[in-house]
Design a protein around this motif. Structure first.
Motif, PDB file in Angstrom:
ATOM      1  N   PHE A  53     -12.012  14.769  19.261  1.00 16.50           N
ATOM      2  CA  PHE A  53     -11.346  13.466  19.334  1.00 16.50           C
ATOM      3  C   PHE A  53     -12.065  12.416  18.487  1.00 16.50           C
ATOM      4  CE2 PHE A  53     -10.963   9.270  21.327  1.00 16.50           C
ATOM      5  CZ  PHE A  53      -9.585   9.104  21.327  1.00 16.50           C
ATOM      6  N   PHE A  54     -13.382  12.446  18.490  1.00 17.95           N
ATOM      7  CA  PHE A  54     -14.159  11.414  17.810  1.00 17.95           C
ATOM      8  C   PHE A  54     -14.526  11.744  16.364  1.00 17.95           C
ATOM      9  CE2 PHE A  54     -15.186  10.407  22.306  1.00 17.95           C
ATOM     10  CZ  PHE A  54     -14.785   9.073  22.316  1.00 17.95           C
ATOM     11  N   THR A  55     -14.307  12.967  15.908  1.00 15.19           N
ATOM     12  CA  THR A  55     -14.843  13.337  14.591  1.00 15.19           C
ATOM     13  C   THR A  55     -13.828  13.822  13.558  1.00 15.19           C
ATOM     14  OG1 THR A  55     -15.338  15.614  15.327  1.00 15.19           O
ATOM     15  CG2 THR A  55     -17.085  13.962  15.601  1.00 15.19           C
ATOM     16  N   VAL A  56     -12.617  14.179  13.954  1.00 14.95           N
ATOM     17  CA  VAL A  56     -11.642  14.730  12.988  1.00 14.95           C
ATOM     18  C   VAL A  56     -10.499  13.742  12.775  1.00 14.95           C
ATOM     19  CG1 VAL A  56     -10.038  16.589  12.471  1.00 14.95           C
ATOM     20  CG2 VAL A  56     -12.230  17.106  13.553  1.00 14.95           C
ATOM     21  N   LYS A  57     -10.244  13.390  11.515  1.00 15.59           N
ATOM     22  CA  LYS A  57      -9.198  12.436  11.173  1.00 15.59           C
ATOM     23  C   LYS A  57      -7.860  13.132  10.936  1.00 15.59           C
ATOM     24  CE  LYS A  57     -11.360  10.781   7.600  1.00 15.59           C
ATOM     25  NZ  LYS A  57     -11.685   9.964   6.405  1.00 15.59           N
ATOM     26  N   GLU A  58      -6.809  12.410  11.217  1.00 16.74           N
ATOM     27  CA  GLU A  58      -5.453  12.861  10.895  1.00 16.74           C
ATOM     28  C   GLU A  58      -5.217  12.667   9.391  1.00 16.74           C
ATOM     29  OE1 GLU A  58      -1.299  13.941  11.798  1.00 16.74           O
ATOM     30  OE2 GLU A  58      -3.211  14.200  12.818  1.00 16.74           O
ATOM     31  N   PRO A  59      -4.875  13.727   8.625  1.00 18.84           N
ATOM     32  CA  PRO A  59      -4.690  13.565   7.175  1.00 18.84           C
ATOM     33  C   PRO A  59      -3.296  13.024   6.832  1.00 18.84           C
ATOM     34  CG  PRO A  59      -4.299  15.832   7.788  1.00 18.84           C
ATOM     35  CD  PRO A  59      -4.711  15.125   9.058  1.00 18.84           C
ATOM     36  N   PRO A  60      -3.144  12.427   5.649  1.00 13.73           N
ATOM     37  CA  PRO A  60      -1.807  11.998   5.208  1.00 13.73           C
ATOM     38  C   PRO A  60      -0.906  13.214   4.997  1.00 13.73           C
ATOM     39  CG  PRO A  60      -3.550  11.009   3.858  1.00 13.73           C
ATOM     40  CD  PRO A  60      -4.181  12.101   4.665  1.00 13.73           C
ATOM     41  N   ARG A  61       0.323  13.122   5.428  1.00 11.92           N
ATOM     42  CA  ARG A  61       1.245  14.254   5.282  1.00 11.92           C
ATOM     43  C   ARG A  61       1.627  14.444   3.815  1.00 11.92           C
ATOM     44  NH1 ARG A  61       3.232  15.674  10.443  1.00 11.92           N
ATOM     45  NH2 ARG A  61       2.868  14.024  11.977  1.00 11.92           N
ATOM     46  N   GLY A  62       1.554  15.694   3.370  1.00 12.12           N
ATOM     47  CA  GLY A  62       1.933  16.018   2.008  1.00 12.12           C
ATOM     48  C   GLY A  62       0.915  15.630   0.956  1.00 12.12           C
ATOM     49  N   TYR A  63      -0.274  15.198   1.376  1.00 15.24           N
ATOM     50  CA  TYR A  63      -1.280  14.714   0.421  1.00 15.24           C
ATOM     51  C   TYR A  63      -1.658  15.772  -0.613  1.00 15.24           C
ATOM     52  CZ  TYR A  63      -5.581  12.567  -1.299  1.00 15.24           C
ATOM     53  OH  TYR A  63      -6.550  12.017  -2.096  1.00 15.24           O
ATOM     54  N   SER A  64      -1.732  17.033  -0.194  1.00 12.75           N
ATOM     55  CA  SER A  64      -2.216  18.089  -1.093  1.00 12.75           C
ATOM     56  C   SER A  64      -1.095  18.922  -1.709  1.00 12.75           C
ATOM     57  CB  SER A  64      -3.185  19.014  -0.329  1.00 12.75           C
ATOM     58  OG  SER A  64      -4.293  18.275   0.129  1.00 12.75           O
ATOM     59  N   ASP A  65       0.145  18.459  -1.588  1.00 14.92           N
ATOM     60  CA  ASP A  65       1.257  19.207  -2.175  1.00 14.92           C
ATOM     61  C   ASP A  65       1.294  19.026  -3.691  1.00 14.92           C
ATOM     62  OD1 ASP A  65       2.064  20.241   0.190  1.00 14.92           O
ATOM     63  OD2 ASP A  65       3.738  18.869   0.497  1.00 14.92           O
ATOM     64  N   PRO A  66       1.782  20.026  -4.428  1.00 14.05           N
ATOM     65  CA  PRO A  66       1.845  19.942  -5.889  1.00 14.05           C
ATOM     66  C   PRO A  66       2.955  19.024  -6.358  1.00 14.05           C
ATOM     67  CG  PRO A  66       2.858  21.967  -5.142  1.00 14.05           C
ATOM     68  CD  PRO A  66       2.244  21.329  -3.929  1.00 14.05           C
TER      69      PRO A  66
END
Length: 499
Positions: free
Chosen positions: A230-243
């Motif tokens: 809960f305190f250490t992992v962030k929610e990433p932006p959706r589709g950030y790593s898509d080509p």
């Protein structure tokens, strides 16, 4: 835990992440490691039931078909049906928060399994373990796809999938020794030596059997790790790593639309069919693996758990990792590697499983089973890579959830249940064919039987289970055919394949 800033999802402009992934390499490694630990807890709490089948069966005076239901259908009812609704929530809400809540719930329910007093109470707690675990993999695979670039996703997916063999391995390493060597009195005295007199009065520790203590011991750490997550992992932006050019929708498609699109992709259909058959065989065999060694080779629970969890678990972990690692590298030259690699591995595993389970001694049994475990798990990494790769970033959790619904409904729901019924049925047939008038009911308590009758009961019990396992292991050949057929349309159906 807060959501990261989300880039525009309505354009098809290139984003930096398709070359690098989200975050620094060190942080991506930490996130993947954390999700792997979550999945390890997922499979520890799931696999421990199979490890402890024999002591639970004797303690609660149950039959193989009872244990099959508890290990399969009881867990799978909500695990499979809730996976898709939870995934739909994950398309719109924080995926990491869903994982944290799910981990907490299934860990607490695992602890309560240690306090079950009957078939029905254990059935209820297993239902609730399934409720919690339903919220694990769909959001986790969606998060992984946003943290890692397309050319690294099969490797990342296979590292996450290591939770399957590693969780099973650690379940055996913990459950076997705890059941055989730890007593309620040991735990009571341990609390006293720590000065935790308050803990001594929580329950009647002195009366707890080893299998009950094992459930408690493996469940509690999951609750603590949920806080760390809960305190250490962030929610990433959706589709950030898509080509560049990959579909990025502002809102996810409806469930019916996603399902309809997936059914139009033969690659996905064949991969799910193959994975479901492999899961059916794998969960069925795993549910009674330690029981096989106890009945056929006369080992203790600790010895049996160490063999199937440590020796075979390590080899399975190697197979899972290699499935993604090799697929990412071979796909550059062989675009259909995600198809033919799993097919080859599962096809070769069948004769090796026959050889292992029919071996007369443990030393002869272990080598073919080690190689078979490595090869048959080649399907797992590609299963996740294909499920996440045939859809856009806004519907990945749903696609993975649909995959797991089919795979686990057939695998967990039917595998342990049907192998339990098959084992009991074969045992009954073998008893009916004996010349000393034994019945299934008479064999419930062999201590009151004559020596030859008790021996006949034990032999039927062992052989019925042995042939049930051999029959189930043969199904990997059928699963291999589906993965092979998936290769015909793999290149056409995959969306996230740009370097």
């Amino acid at each position: 835990m807060t959501d990261a800033a989300t880039p525009s999802q309505t354009t098809t402009e290139a984003v930096p992440g398709y070359k690098t992934g989200f975050g620094t390499p060190l942080y991506r490694g930490y996130v993947l490691s954390s999700l792997l630990v979550v999945y390890i807890f997922n499979f520890i709490d799931r696999s421990i039931f199979g490890i402890l089948t024999e002591p639970m069966k004797l303690s609660l005076q149950l039959e193989d078909w009872h244990m099959g239901l508890l290990g399969g259908l009881a867990f799978a009812i909500f695990y499979t049906t809730l996976g898709i609704p939870i995934a739909r929530v994950a398309e719109r809400r924080s995926r990491m928060m869903i994982i944290v809540i799910s981990l907490t719930l299934w860990s607490l329910m695992t602890v309560l399994c240690g306090f079950a007093t009957s078939f029905m109470t254990l059935f209820i707690f297993r239902l609730l373990v399934g409720v919690g675990e339903a919220g694990c993999t769909p959001p986790a695979q969606s998060v992984i796809a946003d943290y890692f670039k397309p050319t690294s996703r099969a490797t990342a997916a296979s590292i996450y999938a290591l939770g399957v063999p590693l969780g099973g391995m650690l379940a055996g390493l913990a459950a076997g020794p705890i059941n055989d060597y730890v007593t309620g009195e040991n735990v009571y005295n341990l609390f006293g030596s720590w000065g935790w007199t308050w803990a001594q009065g929580l329950v009647d520790w002195n009366s707890l059997e080893g299998w009950r203590i094992a459930f408690i011991a493996v469940g509690l750490p999951g609750v603590l790790f949920a806080l760390i997550l809960f305190f250490t992992v962030k929610e990433p932006p959706r589709g950030y790593s898509d080509p560049p050019g990959a579909p990025r929708k502002a809102v996810p498609d409806g469930f019916g639309t996603v399902l309809k699109d997936l059914m139009k992709k033969p690659t996905y259909v064949h991969v799910v069919a193959g994975a479901a058959i492999a899961s059916f065989a794998g969960y069925g065999v795993a549910a009674f693996s330690t029981s096989f060694l106890l009945r056929t080779h006369g080992l203790t629970l600790t010895e049996a758990a160490l063999i199937f969890s440590l020796v075979l678990g390590v080899m399975a972990a190697i197979g899972v990792f290699l499935s993604g690692f090799l697929a990412d590298r071979l796909s550059v030259r062989y675009p259909t590697a995600l198809s033919w690699m799993p097919a080859l591995g599962m096809g070769l595993s069948v004769p090796l499983y026959w050889l292992g389970y029919l071996s007369p001694t443990v030393p002869l049994m272990i080598p073919p089973l080690m190689l078979a475990a490595t090869l048959h798990y080649f399907y797992l990494g590609p299963m996740y890579a294909v499920s996440a790769g045939v859809v856009d970033s806004r519907t990945r959790a749903t696609a993975v959830a649909i995959t797991l619904f089919a795979v686990n409904l057939i695998g967990i729901g039917l595998g342990p249940t049907l192998i339990g019924f098959l084992s009991t049925g074969l045992k009954t047939m073998m008893l009916d064919g004996n010349t000393i008038g034994l019945t299934l009911q008479m064999c419930k308590d062999v201590t009151v039987l004559a020596a030859d009758q008790a021996a006949a009961c034990r032999d039927a019990d062992a052989r019925g289970l042995q042939w049930s396992i051999i029959i189930f292991a043969s199904l990997y050949g059928w699963a291999a055919i589906h993965y092979l057929l998936a290769g015909k349309t793999l290149s056409r159906d995959m969306l996230s394949k740009t370097a």
